[in-house]
Design a protein around this motif. Structure first.
Motif, PDB file in Angstrom:
ATOM      1  N   LEU A 403      27.557  65.637  28.202  1.00 41.38           N
ATOM      2  CA  LEU A 403      28.865  65.331  28.775  1.00 41.38           C
ATOM      3  C   LEU A 403      29.609  66.606  29.177  1.00 41.38           C
ATOM      4  O   LEU A 403      30.408  66.599  30.119  1.00 41.38           O
ATOM      5  N   GLN A 404      29.357  67.678  28.470  1.00 44.83           N
ATOM      6  CA  GLN A 404      29.991  68.935  28.873  1.00 44.83           C
ATOM      7  C   GLN A 404      29.418  69.406  30.207  1.00 44.83           C
ATOM      8  O   GLN A 404      30.140  69.962  31.042  1.00 44.83           O
ATOM      9  N   ALA A 405      28.140  69.157  30.428  1.00 47.21           N
ATOM     10  CA  ALA A 405      27.514  69.545  31.694  1.00 47.21           C
ATOM     11  C   ALA A 405      27.890  68.594  32.822  1.00 47.21           C
ATOM     12  O   ALA A 405      28.004  68.992  33.984  1.00 47.21           O
ATOM     13  N   ASN A 406      28.088  67.311  32.491  1.00 49.94           N
ATOM     14  CA  ASN A 406      28.441  66.304  33.503  1.00 49.94           C
ATOM     15  C   ASN A 406      29.262  65.210  32.828  1.00 49.94           C
ATOM     16  O   ASN A 406      28.712  64.335  32.161  1.00 49.94           O
ATOM     17  N   ASN A 407      30.577  65.256  33.005  1.00 48.49           N
ATOM     18  CA  ASN A 407      31.449  64.308  32.301  1.00 48.49           C
ATOM     19  C   ASN A 407      31.549  62.953  32.983  1.00 48.49           C
ATOM     20  O   ASN A 407      32.341  62.102  32.581  1.00 48.49           O
ATOM     21  N   ASN A 408      30.759  62.729  34.026  1.00 48.17           N
ATOM     22  CA  ASN A 408      30.739  61.427  34.701  1.00 48.17           C
ATOM     23  C   ASN A 408      29.574  60.542  34.260  1.00 48.17           C
ATOM     24  O   ASN A 408      29.381  59.452  34.796  1.00 48.17           O
ATOM     25  N   LEU A 409      28.781  61.002  33.313  1.00 49.24           N
ATOM     26  CA  LEU A 409      27.603  60.239  32.876  1.00 49.24           C
ATOM     27  C   LEU A 409      28.019  58.910  32.251  1.00 49.24           C
ATOM     28  O   LEU A 409      29.001  58.831  31.516  1.00 49.24           O
ATOM     29  N   THR A 410      27.223  57.867  32.530  1.00 45.20           N
ATOM     30  CA  THR A 410      27.474  56.534  31.972  1.00 45.20           C
ATOM     31  C   THR A 410      26.635  56.328  30.716  1.00 45.20           C
ATOM     32  O   THR A 410      25.759  57.133  30.387  1.00 45.20           O
ATOM     33  N   TYR A 411      26.892  55.218  30.023  1.00 46.14           N
ATOM     34  CA  TYR A 411      26.076  54.862  28.864  1.00 46.14           C
ATOM     35  C   TYR A 411      24.598  54.791  29.256  1.00 46.14           C
ATOM     36  O   TYR A 411      23.723  55.279  28.540  1.00 46.14           O
ATOM     37  N   ASP A 412      24.328  54.160  30.406  1.00 47.91           N
ATOM     38  CA  ASP A 412      22.936  54.002  30.838  1.00 47.91           C
ATOM     39  C   ASP A 412      22.308  55.352  31.189  1.00 47.91           C
ATOM     40  O   ASP A 412      21.136  55.595  30.893  1.00 47.91           O
ATOM     41  N   ASN A 413      23.082  56.230  31.834  1.00 48.74           N
ATOM     42  CA  ASN A 413      22.574  57.574  32.140  1.00 48.74           C
ATOM     43  C   ASN A 413      22.150  58.286  30.859  1.00 48.74           C
ATOM     44  O   ASN A 413      21.072  58.887  30.789  1.00 48.74           O
ATOM     45  N   LEU A 414      23.013  58.226  29.854  1.00 42.19           N
ATOM     46  CA  LEU A 414      22.741  58.900  28.590  1.00 42.19           C
ATOM     47  C   LEU A 414      21.532  58.294  27.891  1.00 42.19           C
ATOM     48  O   LEU A 414      20.706  59.009  27.310  1.00 42.19           O
ATOM     49  N   ALA A 415      21.423  56.959  27.939  1.00 41.01           N
ATOM     50  CA  ALA A 415      20.312  56.273  27.270  1.00 41.01           C
ATOM     51  C   ALA A 415      18.982  56.682  27.873  1.00 41.01           C
ATOM     52  O   ALA A 415      18.006  56.960  27.155  1.00 41.01           O
ATOM     53  N   VAL A 416      18.928  56.753  29.208  1.00 36.80           N
ATOM     54  CA  VAL A 416      17.682  57.133  29.890  1.00 36.80           C
ATOM     55  C   VAL A 416      17.340  58.588  29.596  1.00 36.80           C
ATOM     56  O   VAL A 416      16.191  58.934  29.302  1.00 36.80           O
ATOM     57  N   THR A 417      18.349  59.453  29.655  1.00 36.64           N
ATOM     58  CA  THR A 417      18.112  60.880  29.438  1.00 36.64           C
ATOM     59  C   THR A 417      17.608  61.171  28.028  1.00 36.64           C
ATOM     60  O   THR A 417      16.695  61.998  27.827  1.00 36.64           O
ATOM     61  N   LEU A 418      18.186  60.484  27.036  1.00 30.94           N
ATOM     62  CA  LEU A 418      17.819  60.740  25.636  1.00 30.94           C
ATOM     63  C   LEU A 418      16.706  59.827  25.139  1.00 30.94           C
ATOM     64  O   LEU A 418      16.306  59.906  23.977  1.00 30.94           O
TER      65      LEU A 418
END
Length: 453
Positions: A403-418
Motif C-alpha cells: 500500500l505504501q508503493a501503491n495506495n490504490n490497491l484493492t482487496y482483490d489486487n492484494l489477494a492475488v499479489t500475496l
C-alpha cells in the motif's frame, strides 16, 4: 516321541502360573510348543484330570492374555509311553501380547530367550507396540467411505487453482478415490465437500493447558482446504513479528520459522492416521507451538531415516496429490529443514502419535541493545515505519509495504499479489485499521489507502 527342551519347545510337569508367561513369550518371539505333563529331562508323566486341565489352558488363552491370541494357538494331546501329554502349539502373533492383569509392562510382557521366558525392557515394549500398530492395518485407499453420496467441487477448484489438470471422466481413477470394490474410499471422503473432520488450532495462556484463550476450527470441507486455511491462520495470526530498533535500524523477528512450521504441519497431515476420526492439531503457548498427529511412521521407515529425509509417507496417495499441487516436493528436504533450524529434539515419538514442538524465538531486548549494528541484509532497508510497540504479522507487513508503493490497491489486487484469499486480506486490513496503522480515504470503489505514521 522324544521330548527335549529347546528354544522352540518348553516342558512343564504340571500346569502352573508360569505357563501363561511361556505362551506370551512365544507369541511375541517365535513359533513354539509347550508340553504339559513332561519332566525337565523329557520323561513323560502325563496329566491327571485331563479335561479339567485342558479347560484351564483354554481359559488362560481367552481370559488372561491381551490382545486375544486364539487364532495363533492350537491345543491338543499326544499319547506317549502310555501317558497323555497336552500339546499347546503357539505361532508368533502379529502384535504385542501381554498378561492381562499386569498390562503392557515388564511384569506382563515376555519374549523367548534360549529356553526361558524373559521380561521385556520398556524400550522393547515401546518398539514392539509401535510396530504392532502398523501391522496389516488397512489404508485410506482401501477403507470404504461411510458415505457414497460425495461431491468434489472444492477439491476440483483447488486442483485447478494450483495448476493440476482435472479430467472429469477419469477423475476417480486419477486420484485413487475408489477401492477395489468400486466404492468411494476413505481418501475420497477426506477430499470431498462432505468431509466432517475438523482440524483445530488452540491457543493457551502461559506454558501449559490450564488457561484457555481461543479455539479455531478448520474443517467440514475438503481436507486440503482445511489444511491450507489452518496453515494460513497460524502463519498470519499466531506467528507474531517482534520488532526491535538496533542502532536506529528496525529488526523484525517472528516467533518461529515459517518454512519449518509449514514443513512440520504438512508432514503431520501426510503421516496422520486418517483411518480414525481424531484429527491432527496445533497448540500454541506463550513459549512454543506444538503440532501433534496421531499415528506413527511406516513400519519400514526407521526414525534415523525419517530424520535424514527419506520420504515414505503413511498416506502415499494423499502425499502424491499434495505433491501435484506443490504443497510438498517429496524430495526429502522437509524434515532436514526443521532439524537444521531447531534440531532433532523438537520431535517426540509416542506410542500412538508424533509430536513436533517448535520453540519461540523470544527477543532478548538486552542482547539486542548490545548488538553492534551487524544486521542481516534483508532488514537493512525496511520501507514501512510501524511503531515498535504495535505487533503486526508477516501478511500485515506485506500489505503495508504494497500500500505504501501503491495506495490504490484493492482487496482483490492484494489477494492475488500475496497469493491468499480475499477473506484473509479483509481480516488483516481490519486488524490494521484497529491498530490505527491505515485509514481508508473515500469510497471502496474510488478512494485510496492512507498509511498512518
Amino acid at each position: 516321541m522324544v521330548f527335549q527342551e529347546t528354544e522352540k519347545a518348553e516342558l512343564k510337569r504340571v500346569l502352573n502360573d508360569s505357563c501363561v508367561k511361556e505362551v506370551v513369550a512365544f507369541l511375541n518371539t517365535m513359533d513354539g510348543t509347550i508340553y504339559i505333563g513332561v519332566e525337565d529331562d523329557g520323561t513323560p508323566v502325563g496329566v491327571n484330570n485331563l479335561d479339567e486341565v485342558l479347560r484351564n489352558v483354554a481359559d488362560i488363552i481367552t481370559a488372561q492374555i491381551l490382545p486375544n491370541p486364539q487364532e495363533f494357538i492350537k491345543i491338543g494331546t499326544v499319547y506317549e509311553s502310555g501317558k497323555q501329554v497336552i500339546e499347546v502349539s503357539v505361532k508368533k502373533g502379529n502384535g504385542l501380547y501381554y498378561i492381562k492383569k499386569y498390562g503392557r509392562s515388564s511384569a506382563g510382557c515376555y519374549i523367548r530367550v534360549g529356553t526361558s521366558a524373559r521380561s521385556m525392557t520398556e524400550e522393547q515394549i515401546g518398539k514392539r507396540y509401535i510396530e504392532s500398530l502398523n501391522i496389516t492395518k488397512p489404508t485410506i485407499k482401501e477403507i470404504e467411505s461411510d458415505r457414497q453420496d460425495l461431491s468434489f467441487e472444492q477439491f476440483k477448484y483447488l486442483l485447478n487453482f494450483y495448476g493440476v489438470h482435472v479430467n472429469d471422466s477419469a477423475f476417480d481413477k486419477n486420484f485413487n478415490l475408489k477401492n477395489k470394490a468400486g466404492l468411494y474410499n476413505r481418501l475420497a471422503f477426506l477430499l470431498s465437500d462432505q468431509n466432517d473432520i475438523s482440524i483445530k488450532v488452540v491457543r493457551f495462556k502461559g506454558k501449559d493447558k490450564s488457561e484457555f484463550i481461543s479455539r479455531k476450527e478448520f474443517g467440514y470441507c475438503c481436507l486440503i482446504k482445511a489444511m491450507s486455511n489452518s496453515l494460513e491462520y497460524v502463519l498470519d495470526i499466531l506467528n507474531i513479528v517482534q520488532t526491535e530498533i538496533v542502532n536506529g535500524v528496525r529488526v523484525d523477528t517472528p516467533y518461529f520459522d515459517e518454512d519449518a512450521f509449514r514443513e512440520a504441519w504438512i508432514n503431520a497431515i501426510c503421516h496422520h492416521d486418517w483411518t480414525q476420526d481424531t484429527p491432527p492439531a496445533v497448540y500454541a503457548f506463550d513459549d512454543r507451538i506444538e503440532i501433534i498427529s496421531h499415528g506413527l511412521l511406516k513400519k519400514d521407515l526407521t526414525i534415523d531415516e525419517f530424520y535424514s529425509g527419506v520420504s515414505k509417507p503413511v498416506n502415499a496417495d494423499l502425499a502424491k496429490i499434495l505433491t501435484q499441487m506443490h504443497f510438498i516436493e517429496q524430495s526429502g528436504r522437509g524434515i532436514p529443514t526443521i532439524i537444521k533450524k531447531y534440531g532433532k529434539g523438537v520431535f517426540r515419538f509416542g506410542t500412538s502419535f508424533i509430536e513436533c514442538v517448535i520453540p519461540y524465538n523470544i527477543v532478548d531486548k538486552n542482547k539486542m541493545e548490545e548488538m553492534n549494528g551487524t544486521l542481516p541484509e534483508k532488514v537493512q532497508n525496511v520501507p514501512v515505519n510501524v511503531p515498535v510497540n504495535v505487533p503486526v504479522n508477516k501478511t500485515q507487513r506485506k500489505i503495508l509495504e504494497l500500500l505504501q508503493a501503491n495506495n490504490n490497491l484493492t482487496y482483490d489486487n492484494l489477494a492475488v499479489t500475496l497469493n491468499v484469499n480475499r477473506k484473509t486480506i479483509m481480516r488483516n486490513i481490519n486488524d490494521l485499521k484497529n491498530k490505527n496503522l491505515i485509514h481508508r480515504i473515500g469510497s471502496d470503489k474510488s478512494g485510496y489507502w492512507e498509511i498512518i505514521e
